[in-house]
Write a protein that holds these residues in place. Structure first.
Motif, short mmCIF file in Angstrom:
data_model
loop_
_atom_site.label_atom_id
_atom_site.label_comp_id
_atom_site.label_asym_id
_atom_site.label_seq_id
_atom_site.Cartn_x
_atom_site.Cartn_y
_atom_site.Cartn_z
N LYS A 1 18.12 29.97 -0.81
CA LYS A 1 19.02 30.69 0.10
C LYS A 1 18.49 32.09 0.40
O LYS A 1 18.44 32.52 1.55
CB LYS A 1 20.42 30.76 -0.51
CG LYS A 1 21.46 31.41 0.40
CD LYS A 1 22.79 31.51 -0.31
CE LYS A 1 22.81 32.86 -0.96
NZ LYS A 1 24.04 33.26 -1.56
N GLU B 1 18.00 38.77 7.18
CA GLU B 1 19.30 39.14 6.64
C GLU B 1 19.17 39.95 5.35
O GLU B 1 20.04 40.74 5.03
CB GLU B 1 20.14 37.89 6.38
CG GLU B 1 20.49 37.13 7.64
CD GLU B 1 21.20 35.83 7.34
OE1 GLU B 1 21.97 35.77 6.37
OE2 GLU B 1 20.99 34.87 8.10
N VAL B 2 18.10 39.72 4.60
CA VAL B 2 17.86 40.43 3.35
C VAL B 2 16.68 41.37 3.55
O VAL B 2 15.60 40.95 3.97
CB VAL B 2 17.57 39.45 2.19
CG1 VAL B 2 17.20 40.19 0.93
CG2 VAL B 2 18.76 38.55 1.94
N LYS B 3 16.88 42.63 3.25
CA LYS B 3 15.81 43.62 3.41
C LYS B 3 15.08 43.88 2.09
O LYS B 3 13.97 44.38 2.10
CB LYS B 3 16.39 44.95 3.91
CG LYS B 3 17.09 44.83 5.24
CD LYS B 3 16.12 44.53 6.35
CE LYS B 3 16.85 44.47 7.68
NZ LYS B 3 16.07 43.88 8.72
N THR C 1 14.90 35.19 7.93
CA THR C 1 15.70 35.50 9.12
C THR C 1 16.01 36.99 9.24
O THR C 1 16.58 37.41 10.25
CB THR C 1 17.02 34.72 9.11
OG1 THR C 1 17.76 35.06 7.94
CG2 THR C 1 16.77 33.23 9.17
N GLN D 1 17.17 33.75 3.87
CA GLN D 1 17.74 34.99 4.40
C GLN D 1 16.66 36.04 4.63
O GLN D 1 16.75 36.84 5.56
CB GLN D 1 18.82 35.53 3.46
CG GLN D 1 20.07 34.71 3.45
CD GLN D 1 21.09 35.21 2.44
OE1 GLN D 1 20.78 36.04 1.59
NE2 GLN D 1 22.31 34.68 2.53
#
Length: 98
Positions: free
Chosen positions: A49, A58-60, A56, A53
């Protein structure tokens, strides 16, 4: 004669063994193994997951993703090693002569 008080020798006290209660059922080996495999699966799913992310955007935080990935990898490696030891022990028992 010298008397020994309970504080000096706690091992001389009668042991009180708690009786197992039905609601505090102790699971067997199978239950423990099932829970462990579920934990490994959860770590793998979490890693997948977070990786998705990250891709895409979504997670930096790359560190979080790498830590989750390493946890999943280590838990899988440990599971494989435990499986190998169990199989090895089983084979050793089967080789024993009665």
């Amino acid at each position: 004669m010298v008397t020994i008080n309970p504080m000096q020798a706690p091992f001389l006290q009668p042991l009180s063994v708690a009786k197992p209660k039905p609601e505090n059922k102790v699971g067997g080996f199978g239950d423990m193994l099932k829970k462990s495999l579920e934990d490994v699966n959860a770590a793998q799913n979490n890693s997948d997951k977070l990786t998705g992310q990250l891709v895409t955007g979504e997670v930096k935080d790359v560190h979080e993703v790498m830590i989750a990935s390493q946890k999943a990898s280590l838990s899988l490696q440990m599971t494989v090693q435990v499986r190998n030891k169990v199989v090895e022990a089983y084979q050793e028992v089967m080789r024993m002569q009665l």
